[in-house]
Design a protein around this motif. Structure first.
Motif, PDB file in Angstrom:
ATOM      1  N   LEU A 134       0.843  -1.200   0.000  1.00 35.49           N
ATOM      2  CA  LEU A 134       0.000   0.000   0.000  1.00 35.49           C
ATOM      3  C   LEU A 134       0.878   1.248   0.000  1.00 35.49           C
ATOM      4  CD1 LEU A 134      -2.731  -1.104   2.573  1.00 35.49           C
ATOM      5  CD2 LEU A 134      -3.005  -0.865   0.093  1.00 35.49           C
ATOM      6  N   ARG A 135       0.363   2.322  -0.619  1.00 39.87           N
ATOM      7  CA  ARG A 135       1.092   3.593  -0.736  1.00 39.87           C
ATOM      8  C   ARG A 135       0.253   4.695  -0.079  1.00 39.87           C
ATOM      9  NH1 ARG A 135       1.663   5.846  -5.182  1.00 39.87           N
ATOM     10  NH2 ARG A 135       3.802   6.608  -4.955  1.00 39.87           N
ATOM     11  N   PRO A 136       0.463   4.940   1.204  1.00 43.55           N
ATOM     12  CA  PRO A 136      -0.358   5.937   1.907  1.00 43.55           C
ATOM     13  C   PRO A 136       0.027   7.363   1.540  1.00 43.55           C
ATOM     14  CG  PRO A 136       1.319   5.040   3.368  1.00 43.55           C
ATOM     15  CD  PRO A 136       1.409   4.267   2.099  1.00 43.55           C
ATOM     16  N   ARG A 137      -0.983   8.216   1.443  1.00 43.71           N
ATOM     17  CA  ARG A 137      -0.778   9.656   1.298  1.00 43.71           C
ATOM     18  C   ARG A 137      -1.082  10.319   2.640  1.00 43.71           C
ATOM     19  NH1 ARG A 137      -0.546  11.513  -3.806  1.00 43.71           N
ATOM     20  NH2 ARG A 137       0.567  13.190  -2.702  1.00 43.71           N
TER      21      ARG A 137
ATOM     22  N   THR B 136      -7.537  -4.747   4.762  1.00 44.53           N
ATOM     23  CA  THR B 136      -6.553  -4.313   3.780  1.00 44.53           C
ATOM     24  C   THR B 136      -6.680  -5.097   2.477  1.00 44.53           C
ATOM     25  OG1 THR B 136      -4.999  -5.758   4.931  1.00 44.53           O
ATOM     26  CG2 THR B 136      -4.827  -3.399   5.368  1.00 44.53           C
TER      27      THR B 136
ATOM     28  N   THR C 115      -7.806   1.622   7.367  1.00 42.07           N
ATOM     29  CA  THR C 115      -6.944   1.645   6.184  1.00 42.07           C
ATOM     30  C   THR C 115      -7.231   2.860   5.314  1.00 42.07           C
ATOM     31  OG1 THR C 115      -6.860  -0.782   6.203  1.00 42.07           O
ATOM     32  CG2 THR C 115      -6.169   0.317   4.182  1.00 42.07           C
TER      33      THR C 115
ATOM     34  N   LEU D 250      -5.638   5.909   6.909  1.00 38.75           N
ATOM     35  CA  LEU D 250      -4.182   5.924   6.813  1.00 38.75           C
ATOM     36  C   LEU D 250      -3.700   6.075   5.376  1.00 38.75           C
ATOM     37  CD1 LEU D 250      -3.335   3.219   9.497  1.00 38.75           C
ATOM     38  CD2 LEU D 250      -3.125   5.710   9.688  1.00 38.75           C
ATOM     39  N   LEU D 251      -4.541   5.746   4.404  1.00 36.13           N
ATOM     40  CA  LEU D 251      -4.198   5.985   3.000  1.00 36.13           C
ATOM     41  C   LEU D 251      -4.493   7.419   2.587  1.00 36.13           C
ATOM     42  CD1 LEU D 251      -5.502   2.802   1.111  1.00 36.13           C
ATOM     43  CD2 LEU D 251      -3.117   3.446   1.527  1.00 36.13           C
TER      44      LEU D 251
ATOM     45  N   TYR E 257      -2.749   3.825  -5.184  1.00 34.51           N
ATOM     46  CA  TYR E 257      -2.515   3.513  -3.774  1.00 34.51           C
ATOM     47  C   TYR E 257      -1.837   2.159  -3.573  1.00 34.51           C
ATOM     48  CZ  TYR E 257      -5.532   7.499  -2.983  1.00 34.51           C
ATOM     49  OH  TYR E 257      -6.055   8.759  -2.985  1.00 34.51           O
TER      50      TYR E 257
END
Length: 497
Positions: free
Chosen positions: A156-159, A423, A468, A471-472, A484
């Motif tokens: 995952l790629r959180p912003r 997730t 999730t 946090l993303l 993401y």
């Protein structure tokens, strides 16, 4: 009134009687029609089959035999249940899908923080027969196990520094119906293996938590009873009911199943297309063979020795189609007939799509009225039960994205297989899925704590999905896409900024 001795005399394939709930039945002519195969009945030829029968069959199943096969109450039947093989007597190669550190005590429901925790409790409570069925997979179980592993291969790629509001929006449309979460209860047979209320636990959960339940043709309660439990639940707050259809050996018999589902109020038809025959499930088959051996051997093979002089049939000369519990000739050209039987009002989905080619073909099925015959596709390898080494839903999603991305614009896509965490749900949505089904996860939950366990499973998933999203940096599940995800383990690199 037949006696126990009378029943015991009919203990072969040529004349097979069984006792169920104190009554005797002649099932000789039904042996080869039984979806589980003749052997599963012949184990109990001439004996009481109640303990095996009740968790597997909806009430009233054996009573539907022709009246001349009802032999009446058994007059001298003891009320003591016949001994069955114990865990120590039956050892199989089955290993649970979820194996966590063993606990000396069962976790209380309040301490279950994940679906894995509920599975751990279920592993303690399940009978050996139930465990063999729930945990089994085709042949080496590679597909079953890879279902889980492939979700873990996606990162995952959180912003950050994004205000998602007080509560991220998790509602979505599932098969034409509004749902509180982008999940649904996948069809799975024999829920009464895990709890006496079986699928009724899941119907209550769907009604109370505003999600959908998809009911299997082989549910251990009748389709009308499950639907009635859902629609009449006093705590109902929404949800939907879908019926999963296997095409029976006699193709025309599907019309009866569809008619029953329509009358009971089911709102979508999910047609399974990956099971023209039953996959080779060594764990389940081995358990049944060992159980038969513990019983003294099954009637089909009594008196036969395992020697080289005992000749099996020549390859391809077995009687009937091998492992054919369903119709093995069902094909694309049958879809107009299915649509005609189901009617135009509610959606039809195809469950078991595993390639981009078939996903694209599904979009091209057009009826005589010029409308699509299919309203959605359901990517699934049957929980790893059917074809070993079949692609996981992750692989199929990536396959469609690469080779037929237009599918996502033309039909909603649903997936299941190995999903146990919020997730996992988020990852599926990022890859283009509309919603995600969970089968084993809910079977473990109800096996652990009945309806309360299934309700807890939804709470856990809701917590994980919402956490999730926060946090993303995502305010609405509709905003999720491939940005993401880290798909580098699948050889897919992101473009430069």
């Amino acid at each position: 009134m037949p006696s126990v001795a009378d029943v015991a005399a009919h203990n072969s394939r040529s004349s097979c009687w069984v006792i169920v709930s104190g009554k005797a039945y002649d099932v000789t002519e039904f042996l080869d029609e039984h979806p589980g195969g003749a052997r599963s009945i012949l184990r109990f030829a001439g004996r009481d089959a109640t303990a095996e029968y009740e968790p597997l069959h909806p009430p009233g199943t054996i009573e539907s035999l022709p009246k001349d096969k009802h032999l009446g109450p058994v007059d001298d039947l003891t009320l003591e249940p016949e001994p069955t093989a114990t865990t120590s007597e039956i050892q199989t190669s089955t290993s649970p899908l979820i194996m966590t550190t063993s606990a000396p005590v069962i976790l209380p429901l309040s301490a279950c923080m994940s679906l894995e925790d509920l599975a751990q409790v279920a592993a303690i409570k399940l009978s050996p027969r139930a465990a063999a069925y729930y945990h089994s997979g085709a042949e080496t179980r590679y597909s079953r196990d890879r279902n889980r592993r492939d979700w873990s291969r996606i990162g995952l790629r959180p912003r950050v520094l994004i205000n998602v509001g007080p509560t991220p929006r998790m509602r979505t449309n599932v098969m034409g119906f509004d749902s509180s979460l982008p999940i649904f209860i996948s069809p799975a047979a024999h829920a009464r293996f895990g709890h006496p209320d079986g699928e009724l636990c899941l119907a209550r959960t769907a009604a109370r938590m505003d999600i959908a339940q998809c009911v299997s043709t082989y549910a251990s309660m009748t389709a009308p009873d499950i639907a009635a439990e859902f629609f009449n639940d006093p705590h109902k707050r929404g949800g939907a009911m879908f019926f999963q259809l296997y095409i029976p050996r006699v193709k025309k018999d599907a019309e009866k199943l569809i008619a029953v589902a329509k009358k009971a109020g089911y709102q979508a038809l999910v047609v399974t297309v990956d099971a023209p025959v039953i996959g080779k499930r060594d764990d389940d088959d081995q358990f049944q063979a060992l159980a038969a051996a513990a019983d003294g051997g099954d009637s089909e093979n009594k008196g036969k020795e395992d020697t080289e002089e005992t000749l099996p049939p020549l390859p391809s000369q077995e009687p009937g189609t091998l492992r054919a519990a369903h119709n093995a000739t069902f094909e694309w050209s049958d879809l107009p007939w299915i649509r005609h039987c189901w009617g135009p009002e509610h959606p039809i989905l195809l469950k078991g799509i595993q390639t981009a080619e078939d996903a694209l073909l599904a979009t091209q099925q057009i009826g005589p009225d010029g409308k699509r015959l299919v309203d959605g596709i359901y990517l699934s390898n049957h929980g790893g039960h059917q074809l070993d080494y079949a692609p996981t839903s992750v692989q199929t999603l990536l396959d469609i994205r690469r080779r037929a991305p237009q599918v996502f614009d033309q039909l909603p896509v649903y997936v299941d297989g190995g999903v146990l965490r919020g997730t996992d749900v988020i990852k599926a949505l990022c890859l283009g899925a509309r919603a995600v089904g969970l089968g084993r996860g809910f079977l473990y939950a109800l096996s652990a704590y009945g309806t309360a366990g299934a309700l807890r499973a939804v709470q856990i998933l809701s917590d994980e999905i919402q956490t999730t999203l926060r946090l993303l940096g995502v305010a609405d599940v509709a905003q999720l896409d491939e940005r993401y995800l880290d798909l580098s383990e699948f050889g897919i690199e992101r473009a430069k900024l």
